[in-house]
Design a protein around this motif. Structure first.
Motif, PDB file in Angstrom:
ATOM      1  N   ARG A  53      -7.785  22.887 -52.697  1.00  0.00           N
ATOM      2  CA  ARG A  53      -7.923  24.205 -53.314  1.00  0.00           C
ATOM      3  C   ARG A  53      -8.811  24.206 -54.558  1.00  0.00           C
ATOM      4  NH1 ARG A  53      -6.222  27.959 -49.632  1.00  0.00           N
ATOM      5  NH2 ARG A  53      -4.251  27.298 -48.648  1.00  0.00           N
ATOM      6  N   ARG A  54      -9.190  23.057 -55.088  1.00  0.00           N
ATOM      7  CA  ARG A  54      -9.895  23.000 -56.368  1.00  0.00           C
ATOM      8  C   ARG A  54     -11.370  22.643 -56.206  1.00  0.00           C
ATOM      9  NH1 ARG A  54      -6.368  18.807 -59.713  1.00  0.00           N
ATOM     10  NH2 ARG A  54      -7.897  19.381 -61.306  1.00  0.00           N
ATOM     11  N   VAL A  55     -11.900  22.784 -55.004  1.00  0.00           N
ATOM     12  CA  VAL A  55     -13.272  22.360 -54.737  1.00  0.00           C
ATOM     13  C   VAL A  55     -14.257  23.285 -55.455  1.00  0.00           C
ATOM     14  CG1 VAL A  55     -15.009  22.015 -52.952  1.00  0.00           C
ATOM     15  CG2 VAL A  55     -12.635  21.349 -52.531  1.00  0.00           C
ATOM     16  N   LYS A  56     -15.202  22.681 -56.177  1.00  0.00           N
ATOM     17  CA  LYS A  56     -16.271  23.417 -56.846  1.00  0.00           C
ATOM     18  C   LYS A  56     -17.634  23.174 -56.211  1.00  0.00           C
ATOM     19  CE  LYS A  56     -14.192  23.768 -61.445  1.00  0.00           C
ATOM     20  NZ  LYS A  56     -14.396  23.544 -62.905  1.00  0.00           N
ATOM     21  N   LEU A  57     -17.776  22.063 -55.500  1.00  0.00           N
ATOM     22  CA  LEU A  57     -19.060  21.740 -54.867  1.00  0.00           C
ATOM     23  C   LEU A  57     -18.811  21.259 -53.452  1.00  0.00           C
ATOM     24  CD1 LEU A  57     -22.114  19.939 -56.323  1.00  0.00           C
ATOM     25  CD2 LEU A  57     -21.140  19.083 -54.198  1.00  0.00           C
ATOM     26  N   LEU A  58     -19.558  21.817 -52.520  1.00  0.00           N
ATOM     27  CA  LEU A  58     -19.510  21.393 -51.117  1.00  0.00           C
ATOM     28  C   LEU A  58     -20.934  21.139 -50.655  1.00  0.00           C
ATOM     29  CD1 LEU A  58     -18.102  20.923 -48.387  1.00  0.00           C
ATOM     30  CD2 LEU A  58     -18.379  23.382 -47.944  1.00  0.00           C
ATOM     31  N   SER A  59     -21.162  19.950 -50.087  1.00  0.00           N
ATOM     32  CA  SER A  59     -22.473  19.572 -49.567  1.00  0.00           C
ATOM     33  C   SER A  59     -22.304  19.098 -48.133  1.00  0.00           C
ATOM     34  CB  SER A  59     -23.108  18.480 -50.427  1.00  0.00           C
ATOM     35  OG  SER A  59     -24.341  18.060 -49.882  1.00  0.00           O
ATOM     36  N   LEU A  60     -22.983  19.778 -47.219  1.00  0.00           N
ATOM     37  CA  LEU A  60     -22.942  19.433 -45.796  1.00  0.00           C
ATOM     38  C   LEU A  60     -24.360  19.140 -45.336  1.00  0.00           C
ATOM     39  CD1 LEU A  60     -20.543  22.242 -44.510  1.00  0.00           C
ATOM     40  CD2 LEU A  60     -19.928  19.885 -45.052  1.00  0.00           C
ATOM     41  N   GLU A  61     -24.534  17.978 -44.707  1.00  0.00           N
ATOM     42  CA  GLU A  61     -25.856  17.594 -44.199  1.00  0.00           C
ATOM     43  C   GLU A  61     -25.684  16.863 -42.879  1.00  0.00           C
ATOM     44  OE1 GLU A  61     -29.824  14.995 -45.475  1.00  0.00           O
ATOM     45  OE2 GLU A  61     -28.204  15.354 -46.912  1.00  0.00           O
ATOM     46  N   GLY A  62     -26.389  17.347 -41.875  1.00  0.00           N
ATOM     47  CA  GLY A  62     -26.339  16.695 -40.574  1.00  0.00           C
ATOM     48  C   GLY A  62     -25.040  16.895 -39.816  1.00  0.00           C
ATOM     49  N   CYS A  63     -24.302  17.959 -40.100  1.00  0.00           N
ATOM     50  CA  CYS A  63     -23.054  18.262 -39.383  1.00  0.00           C
ATOM     51  C   CYS A  63     -23.383  19.249 -38.271  1.00  0.00           C
ATOM     52  CB  CYS A  63     -22.008  18.830 -40.334  1.00  0.00           C
ATOM     53  SG  CYS A  63     -21.612  17.729 -41.710  1.00  0.00           S
ATOM     54  N   SER A  64     -23.771  18.729 -37.103  1.00  0.00           N
ATOM     55  CA  SER A  64     -24.325  19.560 -36.039  1.00  0.00           C
ATOM     56  C   SER A  64     -23.272  20.341 -35.267  1.00  0.00           C
ATOM     57  CB  SER A  64     -25.129  18.692 -35.067  1.00  0.00           C
ATOM     58  OG  SER A  64     -24.298  17.670 -34.529  1.00  0.00           O
ATOM     59  N   LEU A  65     -22.011  19.948 -35.319  1.00  0.00           N
ATOM     60  CA  LEU A  65     -20.960  20.628 -34.547  1.00  0.00           C
ATOM     61  C   LEU A  65     -20.316  21.772 -35.315  1.00  0.00           C
ATOM     62  CD1 LEU A  65     -19.161  17.560 -32.899  1.00  0.00           C
ATOM     63  CD2 LEU A  65     -21.000  18.977 -31.963  1.00  0.00           C
ATOM     64  N   LEU A  66     -20.484  21.816 -36.594  1.00  0.00           N
ATOM     65  CA  LEU A  66     -19.856  22.852 -37.407  1.00  0.00           C
ATOM     66  C   LEU A  66     -20.642  24.155 -37.286  1.00  0.00           C
ATOM     67  CD1 LEU A  66     -17.576  23.372 -39.481  1.00  0.00           C
ATOM     68  CD2 LEU A  66     -19.207  22.763 -41.264  1.00  0.00           C
ATOM     69  N   THR A  67     -19.929  25.267 -37.122  1.00  0.00           N
ATOM     70  CA  THR A  67     -20.561  26.569 -36.975  1.00  0.00           C
ATOM     71  C   THR A  67     -20.360  27.411 -38.231  1.00  0.00           C
ATOM     72  OG1 THR A  67     -18.593  27.582 -35.981  1.00  0.00           O
ATOM     73  CG2 THR A  67     -20.142  26.469 -34.495  1.00  0.00           C
ATOM     74  N   THR A  68     -20.990  28.568 -38.232  1.00  0.00           N
ATOM     75  CA  THR A  68     -20.869  29.469 -39.386  1.00  0.00           C
ATOM     76  C   THR A  68     -19.436  29.974 -39.536  1.00  0.00           C
ATOM     77  OG1 THR A  68     -23.140  30.168 -38.921  1.00  0.00           O
ATOM     78  CG2 THR A  68     -21.877  31.493 -40.491  1.00  0.00           C
ATOM     79  N   GLU A  69     -18.772  30.244 -38.429  1.00  0.00           N
ATOM     80  CA  GLU A  69     -17.389  30.712 -38.490  1.00  0.00           C
ATOM     81  C   GLU A  69     -16.474  29.653 -39.081  1.00  0.00           C
ATOM     82  OE1 GLU A  69     -19.345  30.854 -35.902  1.00  0.00           O
ATOM     83  OE2 GLU A  69     -19.735  33.007 -35.704  1.00  0.00           O
TER      84      GLU A  69
ATOM     85  N   ASN B 229     -26.087  29.309 -38.624  1.00  0.00           N
ATOM     86  CA  ASN B 229     -27.283  30.139 -38.667  1.00  0.00           C
ATOM     87  C   ASN B 229     -27.007  31.408 -39.455  1.00  0.00           C
ATOM     88  OD1 ASN B 229     -26.025  32.004 -36.650  1.00  0.00           O
ATOM     89  ND2 ASN B 229     -26.325  30.209 -35.302  1.00  0.00           N
ATOM     90  N   GLU B 230     -28.076  32.067 -39.837  1.00  0.00           N
ATOM     91  CA  GLU B 230     -27.971  33.256 -40.669  1.00  0.00           C
ATOM     92  C   GLU B 230     -27.411  34.457 -39.912  1.00  0.00           C
ATOM     93  OE1 GLU B 230     -31.781  33.961 -42.282  1.00  0.00           O
ATOM     94  OE2 GLU B 230     -31.832  32.110 -43.479  1.00  0.00           O
ATOM     95  N   SER B 231     -27.538  34.458 -38.605  1.00  0.00           N
ATOM     96  CA  SER B 231     -27.054  35.600 -37.833  1.00  0.00           C
ATOM     97  C   SER B 231     -25.532  35.717 -37.855  1.00  0.00           C
ATOM     98  CB  SER B 231     -27.542  35.491 -36.382  1.00  0.00           C
ATOM     99  OG  SER B 231     -27.052  34.292 -35.782  1.00  0.00           O
TER     100      SER B 231
END
Length: 477
Positions: free
Chosen positions: A389-405, A429-431
């Protein structure tokens, strides 16, 4: 007449002596000055005429400077200029060697002969990794690994351990460590492979200021030697590397390390075995431990619960782990790290729901989560991160299975989120951005949004005419 003579000789009327009289009468004190002056020939036609000393333009004016003053001048010059400076003369070569603090040894004979500390008397950082390898210098085959780079012969076999048979014997490495400890007592950082207990004991006794140690191909017996290094703060243990060499560090070695090196601040375990007991011993003994890195571990099930004993741990890094913890145990036995601030996952396989759920449960107090090139991180796996619950920074790189939802379902529950970085996640994706997610983006302090490389490339090619299947350059006739 006698009266006039007496009057002339009286001291009141006596003429004061001139400089020429003093020069001609007192010639003895000036003889050394005359003879040390350069004697020039009166005739320019005599080519053999020479001066007793060279002209001032040919004198090395740095000889007038002391070694301490010249060292201060050389130390202010850029590092790229130090090697050319050492070629000026032997004195500059020796002085330049006194400025060198860090060195990587490639020739083991340079260490055994004693030329190392004669040439570089003030060394504090020494890397012996490549010097311990028996590799042909004239080979065109280069083996590169993230830990080591070496030249190899053409007769190697693909099914053997590359470094297992190409290492110096333990006795030779031991002798070299003893010579290094006696020649460089101010050593602060040491990197070595295939060492033994006696050699490390000598280093611990002679090098009292040793603070950082990196051991490759180490085992439990070797760790008995570094237990005497009471001032160690940074330790990296590499036990097993697939395809290069194999060794074993178990709970016994981890307990010996924890009881001997209680001032550890950073610890990295690569290819090490162990279990709950070893991690627990580290947490109970090393109270100053702030950063723990675990790379390609071979630990038994249940080791995650031992992290809760690291009460002052601030950074946890998992690198290239094929599995996290197959059987982490029940939640009431897991606990959590109260001071943990950063969780880094890089090139790990996140395929087990039990292990991923337990990992985020142990790290529920983190403020930064960095996930890079991890396999298996889909929406279901990432949903377990909502417990943090205390996360201030999230960095995702190369996570191909994760979707926008899946991303939206988690980050909307984080009220303290300030920084978001999404790079090369092709299913985001932006859509699929909802109004609630767009509102969150507008209040973030930092947003780096490059999830889809194709869309980024297409937007950068607008107006150039490229990317249209060659329609601009290959027109049909």
């Amino acid at each position: 007449m006698s009266a006039l003579a007496e009057k002339a000789d009286s001291p009141l009327k006596k003429k004061p002596p001139s400089w020429s009289d003093i020069w001609l009468k007192n010639t003895k004190p000036l003889k050394h000055v005359v003879f040390t002056m350069p004697l020039q020939s009166l005739s320019l036609k005599d080519p053999k005429s020479q001066t007793l000393i060279p002209t001032f333009a040919n004198i090395d004016r740095t000889l007038l400077l002391s070694d301490e003053l010249l060292l201060q001048i050389l130390s202010k010059l850029p590092h790229l200029q130090r090697n050319p400076n050492s070629l000026v003369c032997k004195r500059w070569l020796n002085l330049q060697g006194r400025l060198i603090r860090s060195l990587k040894i490639l020739d083991w004979d340079f260490l055994e002969s004693g030329r190392l500390w004669t040439r570089f008397p003030n060394l504090t950082h020494v890397d012996l990794l490549n010097g311990c390898l028996l590799s042909p210098r004239d080979s065109g085959i280069l083996l590169t690994h993230r830990l080591v780079s070496m030249q190899m012969g053409s007769g190697f076999c693909s099914n053997r351990k590359f470094l297992e048979e190409d290492l110096l014997p333990v006795e030779v490495v031991d002798k070299g460590l003893q010579a290094l400890a006696n020649g460089c007592p101010n050593l602060r950082r040491l990197v070595v492979i295939n060492a033994c207990e006696l050699g490390l004991l000598t280093v611990a006794e002679e090098c009292l200021t040793l603070q950082e140690l990196e051991l490759h191909k180490c085992n439990d017996n070797v760790l008995r030697g570094i237990a005497a290094c009471e001032n160690l703060q940074i330790v990296k243990l590499v036990a097993n590397v697939d395809g290069l060499y194999s060794s074993s560090v178990t709970d016994i070695g981890l307990t010996i390390l924890a009881q001997g090196c209680k001032r550890l601040v950073r610890l990295e375990l690569s290819g090490c075995e162990g279990s709950f007991d070893g991690i627990k011993a580290i947490g109970q003994c090393c109270l100053m431990l702030e950063e723990l890195t675990i790379c390609d571990h071979k630990m038994d099930d249940g080791w995650l619960a031992g992290l809760s004993y690291c009460e002052n741990l601030k950074t946890l890094k998992l690198l290239s782990c094929k599995r996290i913890d197959r059987s982490p145990g029940r939640d009431e036995y897991l606990g959590f790290c109260p001071a943990l601030e950063r969780l880094h996952l890089q090139k790990c396989q996140l395929r087990s729901k039990k292990s991923v759920r337990a990992l985020f449960r142990v790290c529920e107090a983190v403020r930064e989560i960095v996930i890079q090139d991890c396999w298996g991180l889909d929406n279901d796996m990432f949903r377990f991160a909502s417990v943090c619950r205390r996360v201030k920074l999230l960095s995702l790189e190369g996570c191909s299975l994760l979707t926008t939802e899946g991303l939206e379902a988690v980050i909307l529950s984080w009220q303290d989120l300030e920084n978001l970085i999404v790079v090369s996640c092709k299913n985001i994706n932006e859509s699929g951005i909802s109004p609630a997610l767009a509102t969150l983006f507008s209040i973030l302090k930092e947003l780096r949004w490059r999830p889809d490389v194709k869309s980024l490339l297409a937007s950068s090619l607008v107006g150039t005419g490229m990317g249209k299947k060659g329609g601009r350059f290959f027109k049909r006739t």
